[in-house]
Design an enzyme around this catalytic site. Structure first.
Site, mmCIF file in Angstrom:
data_model
loop_
_atom_site.group_PDB
_atom_site.id
_atom_site.type_symbol
_atom_site.label_atom_id
_atom_site.label_comp_id
_atom_site.label_asym_id
_atom_site.label_seq_id
_atom_site.Cartn_x
_atom_site.Cartn_y
_atom_site.Cartn_z
ATOM 1 N N SER A 82 22.759 -35.367 6.877
ATOM 2 C CA SER A 82 23.440 -34.058 6.329
ATOM 3 C C SER A 82 24.725 -33.905 6.221
ATOM 4 O O SER A 82 25.375 -33.132 5.658
ATOM 5 C CB SER A 82 22.930 -33.022 7.254
ATOM 6 O OG SER A 82 23.507 -32.952 8.431
ATOM 7 N N LYS A 119 28.207 -30.162 12.158
ATOM 8 C CA LYS A 119 28.212 -29.283 10.783
ATOM 9 C C LYS A 119 29.656 -29.024 10.411
ATOM 10 O O LYS A 119 30.503 -28.976 11.401
ATOM 11 C CB LYS A 119 27.402 -28.074 10.784
ATOM 12 C CG LYS A 119 25.828 -28.442 11.004
ATOM 13 C CD LYS A 119 25.386 -28.818 9.799
ATOM 14 C CE LYS A 119 24.012 -29.353 9.712
ATOM 15 N NZ LYS A 119 23.584 -30.379 10.725
#
Length: 296
Positions: A82, A119
């Protein structure tokens, strides 16, 4: 600082690395000695949805002192894809700095309930914190209540680098083709080579050896004997044995009809010493052309 430099030099000398480091620095590299212990947490941190990493154990790995800041730091290993658009791939190591101020766009290690995730951090105009993946296949999501930012990614340490075998083969083949591709020859270079080889041509048909070299290098077209004959006549108009179209055509058989590298004495229109004479003329023309191409 001076004592630290002396200690570093002494360490490099003892490890047999002093000369290598000096040479690398002279060439613009910046080598660093891995000599400072940093905690590395064994469990991989997902770059996708938060996941429970279980009982986190740590080991100590050596890193260059220059890469270790004064703030508390530790290293985690990434899992998933991701964050691939910021070049973080599965297996990579991320150095995380604790107790630092977090800014929009920072890559953070966050704990959500009992799970961890890596993230990008963003606080929107409403004050809501978002955790943003760096892969269009994933969606950003608001940080749940109780999310704890454990630190900011300060250094990406790539996993053991390996190049794609297929990519390497392709690049090597491309380089080989470029090295072996004949250099483009100027008309005056070709004419000069013809004039230099002309005294060794005693019969009209012997010009075929010169033709073969020029045809192999695409200076003249395949079986374009007319262009070749005109080229020779223009370069050495007073030669006593100028090439003749029919003679060139007659010699273009068996292995002589192929690239010079494929000529064979047992499969040629001439035999014995005469074959060797043709080969000598061809090799002489090759040498003249190659020497001329180096002068470009």
């Amino acid at each position: 600082m001076e004592n630290e430099m002396k200690d570093k030099k002494e360490t490099l000398r003892n490890l047999g690395l002093e000369k290598l480091f000096d040479e690398l620095e002279e060439q613009g590299w910046h080598p660093m000695l891995c000599d400072t212990p940093v905690p590395v947490y064994d469990n991989a941190v997902p770059c996708g949805k938060p996941a429970d990493v279980g009982d986190v154990e740590k080991s100590m790995e050596l890193m260059p002192d220059e890469m270790v800041s004064l703030k508390p730091e530790f290293v985690v290993q990434a899992r998933g894809d991701s964050m691939k658009d910021v070049f973080i791939k599965e297996g990579d190591f991320i150095k995380v700095a604790k107790s630092v101020e977090v800014h929009d766009g920072d890559i953070v290690l966050a704990r959500i309930d009992d799970g961890y995730t890596l993230k990008a951090y963003l606080k929107d105009s409403d004050g809501q914190v978002w955790l943003v993946p760096q892969n269009p296949d994933y969606e950003a999501y608001p940080a749940p209540e109780g999310t704890e930012v454990l630190g900011v990614a300060s250094q990406l340490i790539k996993a053991w680098p390996r190049a794609s075998y297929r990519s390497c083969v392709g690049m090597v083949q491309k380089a080989k083709a470029k090295r072996t591709a004949p250099r483009e020859l100027r008309p005056e270079q070709v004419a000069e080579a013809i004039r230099a080889v002309a005294p060794f041509v005693l019969k009209a048909r012997q010009w075929f050896a010169v033709y073969r070299v020029l045809a192999d290098r695409k200076v003249v077209g395949r079986e374009d004997f007319e262009t070749f004959c005109n080229m020779v006549a223009e370069a050495v108009p007073n030669h006593e044995r100028l090439p003749i179209y029919k003679e060139m055509q007659r010699m273009n058989v068996l292995s002589f009809a192929k690239h010079l590298d494929l000529w064979r004495p047992d499969n040629a229109p001439v035999k014995g010493k005469i074959y060797l004479l043709y080969m000598m003329l061809a090799q002489k023309m090759v040498k003249l052309i190659e020497e001329g191409s180096h002068d470009c």
